[in-house]
Design a protein around this motif. Structure first.
Motif, mmCIF file in Angstrom:
data_model
loop_
_atom_site.group_PDB
_atom_site.id
_atom_site.type_symbol
_atom_site.label_atom_id
_atom_site.label_comp_id
_atom_site.label_asym_id
_atom_site.label_seq_id
_atom_site.Cartn_x
_atom_site.Cartn_y
_atom_site.Cartn_z
ATOM 1 N N TYR A 1 0.995 -1.101 -0.070
ATOM 2 C CA TYR A 1 -0.003 0.258 0.206
ATOM 3 C C TYR A 1 0.831 1.251 0.052
ATOM 4 O O TYR A 1 0.287 2.406 -0.053
ATOM 5 C CB TYR A 1 -0.881 0.175 1.223
ATOM 6 N N GLY A 2 2.135 0.927 0.187
ATOM 7 C CA GLY A 2 2.976 2.418 0.154
ATOM 8 C C GLY A 2 3.683 2.460 -1.157
ATOM 9 O O GLY A 2 3.619 3.470 -1.764
ATOM 10 N N GLN A 3 4.400 1.426 -1.236
ATOM 11 C CA GLN A 3 5.271 1.416 -2.528
ATOM 12 C C GLN A 3 4.624 0.773 -3.811
ATOM 13 O O GLN A 3 5.094 1.058 -5.083
ATOM 14 C CB GLN A 3 6.834 0.887 -2.529
ATOM 15 N N GLY A 4 3.683 0.039 -3.801
ATOM 16 C CA GLY A 4 2.919 -0.549 -4.809
ATOM 17 C C GLY A 4 3.651 -1.697 -5.478
ATOM 18 O O GLY A 4 3.199 -2.127 -6.499
ATOM 19 N N ALA A 5 4.853 -2.296 -4.823
ATOM 20 C CA ALA A 5 5.398 -3.224 -5.711
ATOM 21 C C ALA A 5 4.843 -4.556 -5.330
ATOM 22 O O ALA A 5 5.199 -5.524 -6.097
ATOM 23 C CB ALA A 5 7.014 -3.258 -4.902
ATOM 24 N N PHE A 6 4.123 -4.904 -4.354
ATOM 25 C CA PHE A 6 3.329 -6.143 -4.076
ATOM 26 C C PHE A 6 1.919 -5.809 -4.097
ATOM 27 O O PHE A 6 1.428 -4.724 -4.103
ATOM 28 C CB PHE A 6 3.747 -6.587 -2.769
ATOM 29 N N ALA A 7 1.226 -6.944 -4.301
ATOM 30 C CA ALA A 7 -0.247 -6.809 -4.333
ATOM 31 C C ALA A 7 -0.819 -6.229 -2.932
ATOM 32 O O ALA A 7 -0.248 -6.376 -2.252
ATOM 33 C CB ALA A 7 -0.910 -8.273 -4.602
ATOM 34 N N PRO A 8 -1.784 -5.341 -3.123
ATOM 35 C CA PRO A 8 -2.495 -4.971 -4.202
ATOM 36 C C PRO A 8 -1.925 -3.843 -4.991
ATOM 37 O O PRO A 8 -2.641 -3.346 -5.951
ATOM 38 C CB PRO A 8 -3.935 -4.546 -3.606
ATOM 39 N N GLY A 9 -0.897 -3.297 -4.839
ATOM 40 C CA GLY A 9 -0.164 -2.343 -5.838
ATOM 41 C C GLY A 9 -0.438 -0.992 -5.715
ATOM 42 O O GLY A 9 -0.583 -0.203 -6.421
ATOM 43 N N ARG A 10 -0.718 -0.749 -4.223
ATOM 44 C CA ARG A 10 -1.308 0.845 -4.138
ATOM 45 C C ARG A 10 -0.113 1.544 -3.887
ATOM 46 O O ARG A 10 0.900 1.194 -2.936
ATOM 47 C CB ARG A 10 -2.300 0.863 -3.279
ATOM 48 N N VAL A 11 -0.177 3.174 -4.114
ATOM 49 C CA VAL A 11 0.845 3.846 -3.865
ATOM 50 C C VAL A 11 0.214 4.911 -2.867
ATOM 51 O O VAL A 11 -0.571 5.500 -3.445
ATOM 52 C CB VAL A 11 1.639 4.418 -4.967
ATOM 53 N N SER A 12 0.796 5.022 -1.883
ATOM 54 C CA SER A 12 0.400 6.165 -0.940
ATOM 55 C C SER A 12 0.968 6.635 0.450
ATOM 56 O O SER A 12 1.824 5.486 0.918
ATOM 57 C CB SER A 12 -1.146 5.507 -0.324
ATOM 58 N N GLN A 13 0.964 7.576 0.899
ATOM 59 C CA GLN A 13 1.780 8.256 2.158
ATOM 60 C C GLN A 13 1.265 7.726 3.339
ATOM 61 O O GLN A 13 1.658 7.961 4.419
ATOM 62 C CB GLN A 13 2.109 9.663 1.841
ATOM 63 N N THR A 14 -0.254 7.814 3.259
ATOM 64 C CA THR A 14 -1.155 7.454 4.556
ATOM 65 C C THR A 14 -1.444 6.094 4.923
ATOM 66 O O THR A 14 -1.623 5.782 5.764
ATOM 67 C CB THR A 14 -2.005 8.436 4.294
ATOM 68 N N GLU A 15 -1.980 5.419 3.558
ATOM 69 C CA GLU A 15 -2.776 4.049 3.697
ATOM 70 C C GLU A 15 -1.845 3.011 4.629
ATOM 71 O O GLU A 15 -2.582 2.264 5.243
ATOM 72 C CB GLU A 15 -3.008 3.535 2.180
ATOM 73 N N PRO A 16 -0.587 2.966 4.558
ATOM 74 C CA PRO A 16 0.191 1.901 5.073
ATOM 75 C C PRO A 16 -0.010 1.962 6.572
ATOM 76 O O PRO A 16 -0.073 0.805 7.107
ATOM 77 C CB PRO A 16 1.770 2.187 5.003
ATOM 78 N N TYR A 17 -0.178 3.386 7.077
ATOM 79 C CA TYR A 17 -0.490 3.212 8.485
ATOM 80 C C TYR A 17 -1.841 2.773 8.950
ATOM 81 O O TYR A 17 -2.126 2.034 10.161
ATOM 82 C CB TYR A 17 -0.129 4.636 9.233
ATOM 83 N N LEU A 18 -2.806 2.911 7.997
ATOM 84 C CA LEU A 18 -4.011 2.363 8.353
ATOM 85 C C LEU A 18 -4.026 0.837 8.061
ATOM 86 O O LEU A 18 -4.899 0.125 8.982
ATOM 87 C CB LEU A 18 -5.097 3.236 7.210
ATOM 88 N N VAL A 19 -3.509 0.553 7.171
ATOM 89 C CA VAL A 19 -3.353 -1.090 6.896
ATOM 90 C C VAL A 19 -2.848 -1.861 8.021
ATOM 91 O O VAL A 19 -3.183 -2.711 8.596
ATOM 92 C CB VAL A 19 -2.669 -1.297 5.394
ATOM 93 N N GLY A 20 -1.630 -1.109 8.501
ATOM 94 C CA GLY A 20 -0.897 -1.654 9.527
ATOM 95 C C GLY A 20 -1.748 -1.670 10.862
ATOM 96 O O GLY A 20 -1.703 -2.758 11.505
#
Ligand code: GAL
Length: 460
Positions: free
Chosen positions: A174-193
């Motif tokens: 969710y941050g770098q988008g290198a792995f599924a689901p391939g999202r790129v974001s500065q904020t989503e990783p913290y929500l996902v975590g």
């Protein structure tokens, strides 16, 4: 000679999407990885794991090979969409049968199952229709699925890992988008975590409330963490290295062993980092019977002088501008074909850091290993570099144990050469070579060397 306790658990690790194959058959639903690998450019040479090692069909032979090596424990993951094609509701009985047979086969060979519930292959439906790990309801879907696993396999599986490397899901997914689901974001990783932590804690609570007393198993989480060595011993760099560790393992370990996110993350991330309610904190605290550690490499960390926010996406830096850490390596360090530096003393330091920060938790090394370009010649694979790697990392682990770290087991990543995510089949981590065209297995020199370690409980 360095001896280990005779109760020390010696194992090999794998994951469902990387080895199973049978990606669409026998009632399995698609996962986010089945979908992701179809997007041009996402994996090297467009490679995918539709067949991969074909473990779904060859598990009996593979388990027999493991038994021949004397391996005591096998870490595998359940494919959520093989068990529940949509991620919730309907159960695929063929999936239950497959894992049930596979677990029975392990037990017949005297191999202890270590089962991971989530090693990244989320049911596609949960992503496309329910927003994946961004949806707070994922904690309920995950607990429902975990319950199906506890109910069906918990009579035989006594070691559970909820989530493999929540950091990778958040940052690479969710941050770098290198792995599924391939999202790129500065904020989503913290929500996902945040949701990963809550899903973990909820599933653990469910297990403890409903199964642990009767099934007598243990349940925990596996976190990945490199070591961060201060580049210099000036206080700013020392603090930067500590900060980098807290943004890495601490992000997930602090809520579980200390009840909340590290203070330094709160200070630097502010409102982007969600908060736990008092009930959630209580549920998280102590929610892991052991600290599962996946460790591969080490980097130097220095306090970043650069204010340009996007400049440092080197290696496992995470969302770097929030950390303000510059990472680097010593060019003299040997590297693996993943370009990861081989620094065994970093492993020792990390184990000692975990031991101290989390007040002597039980630690299980749930992954460690190296990728190397192995080739078969005259029916043999000479992977001496892997032997050297595992030996030196085990020595470092042994040293940390002498200094008090309570390490109970070690799982080599991986049993088989397999699908290495975005890097496809170019990177080989297995103790057993798999020819991806013929699917023929050839144990490498490291497999027999490791068998010796397991048999004698010691490294020479
Ligand atoms: C870990 C992951 C494994 C494997 C390994 C080597 O992060 O859990 O699935 O890919 O790295 O890269």
């Amino acid at each position: 000679m360095k001896y280990f306790d005779n109760k020390f658990i010696w194992g090999c690790a794998t994951s469902s999407y990387q080895i199973e194959g049978e990606a669409y058959g026998n009632g399995k639903g698609p996962s986010i990885w089945d979908d992701f690998v179809r997007i041009p450019g996402k994996t090297v040479n467009g490679e995918h794991a539709e067949v991969s090692c074909n473990f779904y069909h060859t598990y009996r032979e593979d388990i027999a090979l493991m038994a021949q090596m004397g391996i005591k424990a096998f870490r595998f993951s359940f494919s959520w969409p093989r068990i529940m094609p949509l991620g919730y509701g309907k159960i695929n009985e063929q999936g239950i049968q497959f894992y049930s047979d596979m677990i029975n086969c392990l037990l017949e060979h005297g191999i202890e199952p270590y089962a991971t519930l989530y090693h990244w292959d989320l049911p596609l439906e949960l992503q496309t229709a329910h927003n994946g790990w961004l949806n707070p309801k994922i904690t309920e879907y995950f607990t429902e699925y975990a319950n199906v696993c506890f109910r069906n396999f918990g009579d035989r599986v006594k070691n559970w890992i909820t989530i493999n490397e929540p950091w990778v899901v958040a940052i690479l997914g969710y941050g770098q988008g290198a792995f599924a689901p391939g999202r790129v974001s500065q904020t989503e990783p913290y929500l996902v975590g945040h949701h990963e932590l809550l899903a973990h804690a909820k599933a653990v609570k469910y297990y403890r409330d409903n199964y642990q007393a009767s099934q007598q198993g243990q349940i925990g989480i596996s976190l990945n963490c490199d070591w961060r060595e201060p580049l210099t011993n000036n206080p700013e760099d020392m603090e930067a290295a500590e900060r980098a560790l807290l943004f890495f393992a601490g992000w997930f370990a602090d809520p579980i062993w200390k009840g909340d996110y590290p203070e330094v993350m709160r200070q630097r991330i502010g409102h982007k980092l969600p908060s736990f309610t008092p009930e959630e904190k209580a549920m998280l605290m102590g929610s892991s019977d052991f600290f599962g550690l996946n460790h591969y490499t080490t980097m130097f960390a220095a306090n970043s002088k650069n204010t340009n926010s996007d400049r440092n996406v080197y290696g496992n830096g995470g969302i770097s501008e929030d950390q303000h850490v510059d990472l680097s390596v010593d060019p003299a360090w040997e590297t693996t074909t993943m370009n990861w530096a081989v620094v065994p003393w970093g492993f020792r330091k990390l184990l000692e850091w975990i031991d101290k920060r989390y007040n002597r938790p039980t630690i299980i090394i749930t992954e460690n290993g190296m990728s190397n370009n192995d080739t078969v010649s005259n029916g043999e694979v000479n992977d001496q570099p892997r032997i050297n790697f595992i030996r030196s990392y085990l020595e470092a682990c042994h040293e940390a144990m002498q200094h008090g770290a309570d390490v109970r087991g070690y799982f080599a990543w991986s049993l088989l050469d397999n699908f290495e995510w975005a890097l496809g089949y170019q990177k080989q981590f297995g103790l057993i070579h798999v020819d991806m065209k013929t699917l023929v297995r050839t144990p490498k020199a490291s497999a027999w060397w490791y068998a010796g370690v397991v048999k004698n409980n010691c490294i020479d």
